[in-house]
Write an enzyme that holds these catalytic residues in place. Structure first.
Site, PDB file in Angstrom:
ATOM      1  N   ARG A  40       0.823  -1.215   0.000  1.00  0.00           N
ATOM      2  CA  ARG A  40       0.000   0.000   0.000  1.00  0.00           C
ATOM      3  C   ARG A  40       0.860   1.271   0.000  1.00  0.00           C
ATOM      4  O   ARG A  40       0.498   2.258  -0.630  1.00  0.00           O
ATOM      5  CB  ARG A  40      -0.915   0.007   1.206  1.00  0.00           C
ATOM      6  CG  ARG A  40      -2.228  -0.683   0.921  1.00  0.00           C
ATOM      7  CD  ARG A  40      -3.273  -0.130   1.832  1.00  0.00           C
ATOM      8  NE  ARG A  40      -4.582  -0.622   1.476  1.00  0.00           N
ATOM      9  CZ  ARG A  40      -5.462  -1.078   2.362  1.00  0.00           C
ATOM     10  NH1 ARG A  40      -5.162  -1.106   3.625  1.00  0.00           N
ATOM     11  NH2 ARG A  40      -6.638  -1.475   1.953  1.00  0.00           N
ATOM     12  N   LYS A  62     -17.658 -15.317   5.525  1.00  0.00           N
ATOM     13  CA  LYS A  62     -19.023 -14.940   5.900  1.00  0.00           C
ATOM     14  C   LYS A  62     -19.844 -14.420   4.734  1.00  0.00           C
ATOM     15  O   LYS A  62     -19.515 -13.407   4.128  1.00  0.00           O
ATOM     16  CB  LYS A  62     -18.960 -13.849   6.967  1.00  0.00           C
ATOM     17  CG  LYS A  62     -18.599 -14.358   8.334  1.00  0.00           C
ATOM     18  CD  LYS A  62     -18.772 -13.251   9.313  1.00  0.00           C
ATOM     19  CE  LYS A  62     -18.673 -13.774  10.733  1.00  0.00           C
ATOM     20  NZ  LYS A  62     -18.735 -12.669  11.685  1.00  0.00           N
ATOM     21  N   GLY A  92      -7.612  -7.785   1.253  1.00  0.00           N
ATOM     22  CA  GLY A  92      -6.389  -8.143   1.962  1.00  0.00           C
ATOM     23  C   GLY A  92      -5.946  -9.584   1.751  1.00  0.00           C
ATOM     24  O   GLY A  92      -4.793  -9.827   1.385  1.00  0.00           O
ATOM     25  N   GLY A 121     -12.661  -3.419   1.499  1.00  0.00           N
ATOM     26  CA  GLY A 121     -14.058  -2.998   1.595  1.00  0.00           C
ATOM     27  C   GLY A 121     -14.415  -1.998   0.501  1.00  0.00           C
ATOM     28  O   GLY A 121     -15.505  -2.055  -0.088  1.00  0.00           O
TER      29      GLY A 121
HETATM   30  C1  3PG Z   1      -8.611  -1.347   4.558  1.00  0.00           C
HETATM   31  O1  3PG Z   1      -7.655  -1.928   5.071  1.00  0.00           O
HETATM   32  O2  3PG Z   1      -9.494  -1.972   3.923  1.00  0.00           O
HETATM   33  C2  3PG Z   1      -8.666   0.145   4.585  1.00  0.00           C
HETATM   34  O3  3PG Z   1      -7.485   0.703   5.038  1.00  0.00           O
HETATM   35  C3  3PG Z   1      -9.841   0.612   5.391  1.00  0.00           C
HETATM   36  O4  3PG Z   1      -9.687   0.274   6.718  1.00  0.00           O
HETATM   37  P1  3PG Z   1     -10.971   0.223   7.672  1.00  0.00           P
HETATM   38  O5  3PG Z   1     -11.811  -0.929   7.231  1.00  0.00           O
HETATM   39  O6  3PG Z   1     -10.424   0.079   9.063  1.00  0.00           O
HETATM   40  O7  3PG Z   1     -11.726   1.527   7.501  1.00  0.00           O
END
Ligand code: 3PG
Length: 392
Positions: free
Chosen positions: A36, A194, A342, A365
């Site tokens: 990242r 999930k 991830g 997300g």
């Molecule tokens: C992630 O790792 O998907 C982003 O950095 C967002 O992190 P968060 O879900 O804690 O907002």
């Protein structure tokens, strides 16, 4: 898209505030994957070439606001950037309300924005404070663009000029390419444990895909429509919804699985047809026949969207399904393939396939929400700002 971009805005010798997503995995305060950060280096380089006064904001993990915890400090990332940009002075400040002094061509990184009280709730005072630090706000944190927080959303309304950075723009373009007029067949592979957290996205993906392949706990919930799935993870409340989707769309569920069988004194790993799973079995990966079937589908596809492993890939015993899927995607040179999330990135890195996937999103997300909603809160903010519809 009607938004301002960093490319079009004059940032030469300007005070700029860049929101990056430097939320990298850490272990004992050491960065375990710098992917990242690497994706954000280009944006920093452009800012340095423009001799701007550069202020950087990012979050790391999910700390409690107002409570400093070393585990969530951006210091290791600051140290990383100091090594990368040896000739550049990089300041590091903890308190967002402290007075700042910075020269042209220097960088100031503030401590994790999620230590700041009000960040999560998009607090007006905090958003205004961020905005007061700059002439131009650059939103380049695609991975966090689905969060309506002060540093990703509110700040954009209060700053004089707000625009999208190059990483955000390239993510938007690549994702749009896969969902707007994609080359067909378009297939989606959706894994993970999930179904509840991914149900809406699964529905959206079903609508745009010719075939959806499910794996992991998500697939188990589909299997549970008709089969005994023993001790495998699944979500009972979602069986009815899964059944409805299965009737309407072309959803491929595993025809066989690798299961963990726990009997009194021994644990065994065996392959079983999906309709022969018993009480003491636990599905850990897709089986050999399922792999072959999925490989054939991948081979014929022209667009591939991939999120989530199809088995417990962290353990080498149950990695085969995910590994073979990753390799088949990488071998299909005719398809435009896009992957995000991830775990998916961890798999791609594990097998060194980074250069063989057409586009790897930095979002988890955010990647899924963009596919589902075709936009994200931070993008909406930039659109409103561009059209001067200023509502926080
Ligand atoms: C992630 O790792 O998907 C982003 O950095 C967002 O992190 P968060 O879900 O804690 O907002």
């Amino acid at each position: 898209m009607l938004i301002n971009t960093m490319k079009k805005i004059n940032i030469y010798k300007k005070k700029i505030l860049i929101r990056l997503d430097l939320n990298v995995p850490m272990k004992n305060n050491k960065i375990t994957s710098d992917e990242r950060i690497k994706s954000s280096l280009n944006t920093i380089k452009i800012a340095l070439q423009n001799k701007s006064k550069i202020i950087i904001l990012s979050h790391l993990g999910r700390p409690t606001e107002g409570k400093f915890k070393k585990k969530y400090s951006l210091l290791p990332i600051v140290k990383y950037l100091r090594k990368k940009f040896k000739k550049t002075i990089i300041h590091f400040k903890k308190n967002i309300y402290e007075e700042i002094k910075i020269n042209y061509g220097e960088i100031l990184i503030f401590e994790n924005v999620r230590f700041n009280v009000g960040e999560k709730n998009n607090d007006k005072k905090l958003s205004k404070r961020y905005a007061s630090l700059c002439d131009v706000f650059i939103m380049d944190a695609f991975g966090t663009a689905h969060r309506k927080e002060s540093s990703t959303y509110g700040v954009g309304f209060f700053s004089k000029i707000s625009c999208a950075g190059p990483l955000l723009m390239s993510e938007i373009k690549s994702l749009q390419k896969s969902i707007k007029n994609p080359k067909r067949p378009l297939i989606t592979i959706l894994g993970g444990s999930k179904i509840s957290t991914k149900f809406n996205i699964l529905k959206s993906l079903c609508k745009i895909s010719d075939t959806v392949i499910v794996g992991g706990g998500i697939a188990n919930t589909f299997l549970a429509i008709k089969n005994n799935i023993g001790n495998s993870i699944y979500e009972k409340n979602f069986i009815k919804l899964a059944k409805k989707l299965k009737k309407k769309y072309n959803i491929i569920i595993p025809i066989d699985s690798k299961v963990k069988q726990t009997n009194i004194n021994e644990i065994k790993y065996i392959f079983k047809k999906s309709n022969t799973i018993q009480k003491n079995d636990e599905i850990m990966d897709i089986g050999k026949k399922s792999i072959k079937k999925i490989e054939k589908i991948i081979k014929k596809s022209k667009t591939i969207i991939w999120n989530g492993p199809v088995g417990v890939f962290e353990s080498s015993e149950f990695r085969d399904g995910t590994k073979r899927i990753a390799y088949s995607i990488s071998k299909n040179k005719k398809a435009f393939s896009i992957a995000g999330g991830g775990d998916t990135l961890a798999v791609i890195n594990m097998f060194n396939l980074k250069n063989k996937i057409s586009y790897i999103s930095t979002g988890g997300g955010a990647f899924l929400e963009f596919i589902e909603k075709k936009t994200l809160p931070a993008i909406n903010m930039l659109k409103k700002k561009y059209l001067k519809k200023i509502n926080v």
